[in-house]
Motif scaffolding. Structure first.
Motif, short mmCIF file in Angstrom:
data_model
loop_
_atom_site.label_atom_id
_atom_site.label_comp_id
_atom_site.label_asym_id
_atom_site.label_seq_id
_atom_site.Cartn_x
_atom_site.Cartn_y
_atom_site.Cartn_z
N ILE A 216 0.84 -1.20 0.00
CA ILE A 216 0.00 0.00 0.00
C ILE A 216 0.88 1.25 0.00
CG2 ILE A 216 -1.58 1.40 1.42
CD1 ILE A 216 -2.89 -1.29 2.29
N ILE A 217 1.88 1.28 0.85
CA ILE A 217 2.77 2.43 0.94
C ILE A 217 3.46 2.67 -0.40
CG2 ILE A 217 4.93 3.26 1.97
CD1 ILE A 217 4.02 1.80 4.58
N LYS A 218 3.96 1.62 -1.01
CA LYS A 218 4.69 1.75 -2.28
C LYS A 218 3.76 2.19 -3.41
CE LYS A 218 8.84 -0.38 -1.39
NZ LYS A 218 9.96 0.50 -1.57
N GLU A 219 2.60 1.57 -3.51
CA GLU A 219 1.72 1.84 -4.64
C GLU A 219 0.89 3.11 -4.48
OE1 GLU A 219 -0.58 -1.70 -5.40
OE2 GLU A 219 1.20 -2.85 -5.96
N VAL A 220 0.26 3.27 -3.34
CA VAL A 220 -0.64 4.41 -3.15
C VAL A 220 0.14 5.71 -2.96
CG1 VAL A 220 -2.44 5.39 -1.67
CG2 VAL A 220 -2.47 2.95 -2.21
N PHE A 221 1.24 5.65 -2.22
CA PHE A 221 1.98 6.87 -1.91
C PHE A 221 3.26 7.01 -2.74
CE2 PHE A 221 -0.68 6.00 1.76
CZ PHE A 221 -1.30 7.22 1.93
N ASP A 222 3.44 6.12 -3.71
CA ASP A 222 4.58 6.17 -4.63
C ASP A 222 5.91 6.23 -3.89
OD1 ASP A 222 5.62 6.11 -7.22
OD2 ASP A 222 5.76 8.29 -7.31
N GLU A 223 6.03 5.41 -2.87
CA GLU A 223 7.24 5.37 -2.03
C GLU A 223 8.33 4.58 -2.75
OE1 GLU A 223 9.96 6.10 0.21
OE2 GLU A 223 8.09 6.86 1.07
N LYS A 224 9.50 5.20 -2.92
CA LYS A 224 10.61 4.56 -3.64
C LYS A 224 11.67 3.97 -2.71
CE LYS A 224 9.04 5.95 -7.67
NZ LYS A 224 7.92 5.19 -8.15
N ARG A 225 11.69 4.42 -1.46
CA ARG A 225 12.71 3.92 -0.53
C ARG A 225 12.47 2.46 -0.21
NH1 ARG A 225 11.80 8.44 3.97
NH2 ARG A 225 9.69 8.01 3.27
N LYS A 226 13.54 1.74 0.15
CA LYS A 226 13.43 0.34 0.53
C LYS A 226 12.92 0.26 1.97
CE LYS A 226 15.74 -4.02 0.98
NZ LYS A 226 16.97 -4.75 1.16
N ILE A 227 11.80 -0.43 2.16
CA ILE A 227 11.21 -0.58 3.49
C ILE A 227 11.62 -1.94 4.02
CG2 ILE A 227 9.07 -0.66 4.82
CD1 ILE A 227 7.81 1.08 2.57
N ILE A 228 12.25 -1.96 5.20
CA ILE A 228 12.75 -3.19 5.80
C ILE A 228 11.62 -3.96 6.48
CG2 ILE A 228 14.28 -4.16 7.55
CD1 ILE A 228 16.13 -1.76 7.03
N GLY A 229 10.79 -3.25 7.22
CA GLY A 229 9.70 -3.87 7.98
C GLY A 229 9.26 -2.93 9.07
N TYR A 230 8.58 -3.49 10.08
CA TYR A 230 8.12 -2.66 11.20
C TYR A 230 9.32 -2.11 11.97
CZ TYR A 230 3.43 -4.58 10.49
OH TYR A 230 2.23 -4.93 9.95
N ALA A 231 9.20 -0.87 12.42
CA ALA A 231 10.26 -0.23 13.20
C ALA A 231 10.29 -0.83 14.60
CB ALA A 231 10.01 1.27 13.29
N PRO A 232 11.48 -0.90 15.21
CA PRO A 232 11.58 -1.43 16.57
C PRO A 232 10.83 -0.55 17.58
CG PRO A 232 13.77 -0.96 15.63
CD PRO A 232 12.75 -0.49 14.65
N GLU A 233 10.27 -1.20 18.59
CA GLU A 233 9.48 -0.50 19.62
C GLU A 233 10.21 0.70 20.21
OE1 GLU A 233 6.32 -0.58 21.12
OE2 GLU A 233 5.90 -1.83 19.39
N GLU A 234 11.50 0.54 20.49
CA GLU A 234 12.24 1.62 21.16
C GLU A 234 12.31 2.88 20.30
OE1 GLU A 234 15.29 -1.19 19.31
OE2 GLU A 234 13.59 -1.45 20.64
N MET A 235 12.15 2.75 18.99
CA MET A 235 12.17 3.92 18.10
C MET A 235 10.81 4.62 18.02
SD MET A 235 14.46 2.84 14.80
CE MET A 235 14.56 4.50 14.14
#
Length: 177
Positions: free
Chosen positions: A12-31
């Motif tokens: 959804i992020i890539k297609e709807v918002f035209d996101e080009k960056r590489k997404i690794i996954g969910y961010a760690p809780e501490e962040m």
């Protein structure tokens, strides 16, 4: 959250918002932990560069107060991690968008994008309740009634999958109590 849901949201992020960056996954809780006064965010992802992307599902009208809660979240995440923050807000085309499109002066580096979609309201209700259950927020009577109605409201071809999803949410919420 399960891996299947994670992949769907990245898509959804890539297609709807035209996101080009590489997404690794969910961010760690501490962040992504923020103060109690701040909106907790939706599903927050991390890119290969360490930047944060928050995917939100907006179910009510998007006014100045709603915009401000996302600005505060972006600023707090930036302050905590010193990385760029993108907040992507997905909403049905049935809501009213009254917040102005504008540049917001801030020391934080962030952007907020809104995308409206035309989708069956059953999916809106399902996403809203699913998000609530995932955050371990106890479901109220209205939520439970909506879960019962989702299969009837949704398209006939998706009925089986909608019922399964509703059962999963109900079971998950029973474990909260």
């Amino acid at each position: 959250m399960n891996e299947n849901m994670e992949l769907k949201e990245i898509k959804i992020i890539k297609e709807v918002f035209d996101e080009k960056r590489k997404i690794i996954g969910y961010a760690p809780e501490e962040m992504i932990e923020v103060s109690d006064e701040c909106h907790p965010g939706g599903d927050i992802f991390i890119t290969s560069e360490g930047e944060l992307i928050d995917l939100e599902y907006q179910m009510k009208d998007f006014d100045e107060s709603e915009l401000m809660k996302y600005v505060e979240l972006a600023e707090e995440l930036y302050e905590k991690n010193n990385v760029s923050v993108s907040i992507y807000v997905l909403c049905p085309d049935t809501i009213q968008v009254t917040a102005p499109e504008c540049i917001i002066n801030s020391k934080a580096t962030f952007n907020i994008k809104l995308a409206c979609y035309n989708i069956n309201p059953a999916y809106d209700a399902l996403y809203e309740i699913k998000e609530k259950a995932a955050k371990k927020i106890e479901l109220n009577d209205e939520d439970l009634y909506a879960l019962l109605m989702i299969a009837v409201m949704g398209p006939k071809k998706d009925r089986r999958n909608l019922i399964i999803e509703c059962f999963k949410i109900i079971n998950q919420s029973l474990n909260i109590i």
